[in-house]
Design a protein around this motif. Structure first.
Motif, PDB file in Angstrom:
ATOM      1  N   PRO A  78      42.762  40.491  42.366  1.00 28.50           N
ATOM      2  CA  PRO A  78      43.616  40.580  43.556  1.00 28.50           C
ATOM      3  C   PRO A  78      44.803  41.526  43.354  1.00 28.50           C
ATOM      4  CG  PRO A  78      43.018  38.315  43.167  1.00 28.50           C
ATOM      5  CD  PRO A  78      42.524  39.097  41.992  1.00 28.50           C
ATOM      6  N   TRP A  79      45.371  41.506  42.137  1.00 30.87           N
ATOM      7  CA  TRP A  79      46.503  42.398  41.880  1.00 30.87           C
ATOM      8  C   TRP A  79      46.056  43.850  41.952  1.00 30.87           C
ATOM      9  CZ3 TRP A  79      47.333  45.611  37.474  1.00 30.87           C
ATOM     10  CH2 TRP A  79      48.591  46.211  37.441  1.00 30.87           C
ATOM     11  N   LEU A  80      44.905  44.141  41.345  1.00 33.41           N
ATOM     12  CA  LEU A  80      44.371  45.512  41.407  1.00 33.41           C
ATOM     13  C   LEU A  80      44.143  45.938  42.866  1.00 33.41           C
ATOM     14  CD1 LEU A  80      41.641  45.778  38.614  1.00 33.41           C
ATOM     15  CD2 LEU A  80      43.649  47.209  38.895  1.00 33.41           C
ATOM     16  N   LEU A  81      43.547  45.022  43.638  1.00 34.14           N
ATOM     17  CA  LEU A  81      43.264  45.346  45.039  1.00 34.14           C
ATOM     18  C   LEU A  81      44.564  45.579  45.805  1.00 34.14           C
ATOM     19  CD1 LEU A  81      40.378  42.851  45.855  1.00 34.14           C
ATOM     20  CD2 LEU A  81      40.239  45.330  45.841  1.00 34.14           C
ATOM     21  N   HIS A  82      45.551  44.699  45.553  1.00 32.41           N
ATOM     22  CA  HIS A  82      46.853  44.836  46.186  1.00 32.41           C
ATOM     23  C   HIS A  82      47.431  46.217  45.945  1.00 32.41           C
ATOM     24  CE1 HIS A  82      49.802  42.207  48.105  1.00 32.41           C
ATOM     25  NE2 HIS A  82      48.922  41.244  47.910  1.00 32.41           N
ATOM     26  N   ARG A  83      47.413  46.599  44.655  1.00 32.00           N
ATOM     27  CA  ARG A  83      48.000  47.878  44.280  1.00 32.00           C
ATOM     28  C   ARG A  83      47.246  49.024  44.936  1.00 32.00           C
ATOM     29  NH1 ARG A  83      48.905  50.237  38.456  1.00 32.00           N
ATOM     30  NH2 ARG A  83      46.821  50.900  39.037  1.00 32.00           N
ATOM     31  N   LEU A  84      45.922  48.916  44.932  1.00 29.04           N
ATOM     32  CA  LEU A  84      45.110  49.981  45.537  1.00 29.04           C
ATOM     33  C   LEU A  84      45.406  50.111  47.021  1.00 29.04           C
ATOM     34  CD1 LEU A  84      41.627  49.473  43.924  1.00 29.04           C
ATOM     35  CD2 LEU A  84      42.967  51.556  43.933  1.00 29.04           C
ATOM     36  N   VAL A  85      45.472  48.957  47.689  1.00 28.16           N
ATOM     37  CA  VAL A  85      45.687  48.968  49.127  1.00 28.16           C
ATOM     38  C   VAL A  85      47.034  49.611  49.450  1.00 28.16           C
ATOM     39  CG1 VAL A  85      46.196  47.414  51.042  1.00 28.16           C
ATOM     40  CG2 VAL A  85      44.138  47.097  49.705  1.00 28.16           C
ATOM     41  N   HIS A  86      48.056  49.313  48.619  1.00 28.84           N
ATOM     42  CA  HIS A  86      49.361  49.924  48.861  1.00 28.84           C
ATOM     43  C   HIS A  86      49.326  51.416  48.561  1.00 28.84           C
ATOM     44  CE1 HIS A  86      52.107  46.783  50.105  1.00 28.84           C
ATOM     45  NE2 HIS A  86      51.375  45.950  49.388  1.00 28.84           N
ATOM     46  N   ARG A  87      48.667  51.771  47.454  1.00 24.97           N
ATOM     47  CA  ARG A  87      48.631  53.196  47.091  1.00 24.97           C
ATOM     48  C   ARG A  87      47.842  54.011  48.101  1.00 24.97           C
ATOM     49  NH1 ARG A  87      46.960  54.046  41.048  1.00 24.97           N
ATOM     50  NH2 ARG A  87      46.569  56.158  41.766  1.00 24.97           N
ATOM     51  N   LEU A  88      46.818  53.371  48.692  1.00 29.33           N
ATOM     52  CA  LEU A  88      46.039  54.088  49.702  1.00 29.33           C
ATOM     53  C   LEU A  88      46.710  54.007  51.069  1.00 29.33           C
ATOM     54  CD1 LEU A  88      42.561  52.755  48.590  1.00 29.33           C
ATOM     55  CD2 LEU A  88      43.233  55.136  48.532  1.00 29.33           C
TER      56      LEU A  88
END
Lengths: 224, 495
Positions: A78-88
């Motif tokens: 979830p943390w990885l996804l969170h970060r990806l979603v913000h970066r994208l």
């Protein structure tokens, strides 16, 4: 009937029901961040079930799998996804579902189907395992349904990971975990899958300027 | 056990080495030598198994019997010949600027990693580890499919990843169910997923659970076999990835996935036969025959409308995998023998064809079949390679594919005479589908400015010669070998 079961078995059944509920919540959820949160909750429920089963059957290696689930499915992915979603920059984006009512009705039908398939198993006649196997099969099928009905890469990934949760739940609740070699291997694979998914988000965005996988349609077989 | 350790260790070690130093100029050479050494180790292993019988089993995590040992040798052999082709081919791709040195590092490391996962999947005794290795094989190749980073390649890789990921997840569910059934019979949980133990106790396994598990495993691993309707990833992944990858995907990965299905079928057959009245004991066989026949017919029709040469031959792979699935589903010694032989000749022929196709698309500068013309005049060796390869795969005598298809047809005639008809029609349709495309590519008018490329046709020559040899006379030791595997799978030998 239900009250005659030992307390921990009742607890497992409750958790199973909640896991199924989170699968439905994922199906209907429209916002990316909420979806990631529901997915993390589902992971937490699976981890809690694992601890419960480990305590009850005194299968100590299950504590280890529970910790692995907690780290991977509740925190890291979830943390990885969170970060990806913000970066994208897509964290505010709504992921609409076409025909939500129909999707949920199909989902309900899939749950009934899962129970129908597991009904004739003799060795399950008097145990809670019938419920847990049916529910884990339902979670797997709902994960597939989510993969089919969503058209954004991120929600497809979450559907895929939720499907994986169903498998893990099946392994824990029905068979008290798999042999250690297998569990380590599976955990490793899940981790690699998450990393590759992350790589893919960027590739897809670079190639089609969006994460809308509906637009990945150049290779379909069509009239020449 | 040392030969086995080498067979598994060489690709693993070289994969790590190539991941670290893969951008160096000697990487391709190391890749080639590692694949060659892997083949030598597997031949040594096979010789040991031939002399002393099955290796491992019991409580061991590894198990080599006559069924998987020949697939191990085949995998190592095709891995080595494809590496031989890959060295000049990938160098040319780098020169033309389609790939950078960093991508080549990824390519080489993944190539060896892929070979390792295949050998692990074949040699393990543990159904769980088999699953992990099959998933590993997807993960090792998914970034190779998108190696060229074109929108098409990314799309193909995404499809490959998602469809095979879901497929393999279903297979895991099936594995969990097998474990669930086994846990009631085999007391030690660490041994409950060992194939040799399961096979010993197969009559005691709960038949309903095993039947459900088999359906999940068939659909799951069947996705990787490329069975219709789960096949949609296959033509995309084959056409967009680098050509050496298409050769090993088609020649090896599909075989290993089918191997997994057959292993599980043996267990399910045992459980169902011991409990008559619960399910039809032929359920697994009928399911495989249905999926196999459907794949065979649908893929044969799709051959006609292809425009990309690599897509054409990947549909041909689906067709042949369907045929093998049908053969193993039909059961009985003759059909099983035919299936085993067909696995061998198909993977030799198909990887040879993909190698030729790689050269042909370099000559024309395109994979579009309308651009590829007059190969036989530009570079006769490539033109003849493509022509003979296609004739072989279409089932012309005297090549090995003809023999296995003939055996399968006779077995079908004896067991299910009505099904010979769709099989013959399907073979005819596929034959027409291949030749209507290949004939103009080989003989058509020569386009201007087309020139020969640096081609290494040795792997093609070696593999097609082997297929010819298998068609004329199967060597006694190999026939013995197939026969032992047939005995293992169908319960009775042929010879």
């Amino acid at each position: 009937m239900l009250t005659q079961l030992p307390l921990y078995q009742q607890a497992i059944l409750t958790l199973a029901a909640m896991i199924l509920f989170t699968s439905f919540a994922l199906l209907a959820q429209q916002r990316v961040l909420s979806m990631i949160h529901v997915f993390a909750w589902q992971g937490l429920l699976v981890a809690a079930t694992t601890v419960l089963v480990a305590y009850d059957s005194s299968a100590h290696h299950l504590y280890f799998s529970a910790a692995l689930t907690l780290v991977l499915k509740v925190l890291l992915i979830p943390w990885l996804l969170h970060r990806l979603v913000h970066r994208l920059g897509i964290h505010r984006q709504a992921h609409t579902v076409a025909h939500p009512a129909l999707v949920l009705m199909v989902a309900a039908a899939l749950v009934i189907f899962a129970y129908y398939v597991t009904l004739p198993i003799h060795q399950l006649a008097h145990s809670i395992t019938r419920n847990t196997i049916a529910i884990s099969m339902a979670v797997v099928l709902l994960g597939m349904l989510m993969l089919i009905t969503r058209n954004k890469a991120v929600s497809q990934v979450i559907g895929f990971m939720s499907l994986e949760n169903g498998l893990f739940f099946a392994a824990v609740a029905a068979t008290h975990g798999m042999p250690m070699v297998v569990e380590l291997g599976i955990a490793f694979d899940v981790l690699v899958v998450a990393v590759i998914f992350g790589v893919f988000f960027f590739h897809i965005r670079d190639s089609i300027d969006s994460l809308d996988v509906d637009r990945l349609n150049r290779l379909a077989e069509r009239e020449p | 056990m040392s030969a086995l350790q080498f067979t598994l260790g060489i690709p693993l070690l070289s994969s790590v080495l190539l991941a670290l130093y893969g951008q160096r100029s000697w990487a391709a050479t190391l890749n080639l030598w590692a694949a060659g050494a892997g083949f030598a180790a597997s031949a040594w292993l096979a010789w040991g198994v031939l002399e002393h019988g099955a290796l491992g089993g019991g409580a061991s995590q590894l198990y080599i019997d006559s069924f998987n040992v020949y697939l191990i040798v085949l995998t190592a052999f095709v891995g080595a010949t494809t590496a031989l082709f890959s060295r000049p081919y990938m160098a040319q791709e780098e020169e033309s600027g389609r790939l950078s040195a960093r991508r080549l590092r990824l390519y080489h490391a993944s190539y060896q990693g892929f070979l390792f996962t295949l050998q692990l999947a074949l040699s393990t005794n543990n159904l769980g580890v088999l699953w992990v290795a099959m998933e590993g094989a997807t993960l090792a190749t998914v970034l190779l499919v998108s190696l060229y980073r074109t929108p098409e390649a990314i799309e193909a890789a995404w499809k490959y990843f998602i469809i095979c990921g879901v497929g393999i997840a279903l297979a895991l569910f099936g594995t969990v169910l097998v474990y669930f059934a086994a846990a009631q019979v085999i007391p030690d949980p660490e041994q409950a997923l060992l194939w040799s133990e399961l096979a010993r106790h197969s009559a005691e396994l709960e038949p309903v659970v095993m039947a459900i598990a088999f359906v999940f495993l068939l659909v799951g691993y069947g996705t990787k076999v490329g069975l219709v309707p789960m096949h949609t990833w296959l033509p995309d992944a084959h056409s967009e990835g680098p050509t050496p990858m298409s050769a090993v995907l088609s020649g090896l990965l599909l075989n290993v996935a089918l191997y997994a299905v057959v292993r599980v079928k043996i267990l399910t057959d045992g459980a169902l036969a011991a409990h008559p009245g619960v399910h039809d004991p032929h359920l697994p066989g009928y399911l495989m025959m249905g999926f196999g026949l459907l794949s065979f017919l649908v893929a044969g029709l799709f051959l006609h409308r292809q425009r990309d040469i690599k897509r054409l031959f990947s549909y041909s792979s689906i067709e042949h995998m369907g045929l093998m699935t049908f053969a193993f589903g039909l059961g009985g010694p003759l059909a099983t023998f035919a299936g085993l032989l067909h696995m061998t000749v198909h993977s030799l022929t198909k990887s040879a064809i993909f190698i030729t196709v790689g050269h042909a698309s370099h000559i024309a500068g395109s994979q579009g079949m309308e651009q590829i013309r007059g190969l036989i005049r530009t570079q006769p060796v490539v033109g003849w390679g493509l022509l003979i390869g296609t004739a072989t795969i279409a089932g012309f005598p005297p090549f090995g594919v003809f023999v296995s298809e003939f055996l399968l047809l006779s077995a079908t005639m004896a067991a299910q005479p009505w099904l010979t008809l769709p099989l013959l029609v399907g073979l005819g349709v596929a034959f027409a589908g291949l030749f209507r495309h290949v004939q103009p590519m080989v003989y058509g008018d020569l386009p201007e400015g087309q020139s020969a490329v640096r081609a290494n046709m040795w792997p093609v020559a070696i593999q097609l010669t082997l297929v010819l040899w298998l068609g004329l006379a199967i060597p006694a030791f190999l026939a013995q070998w197939f026969d032992q595997a047939t005995l293992l799978i169908s319960g009775e030998g042929l010879l």
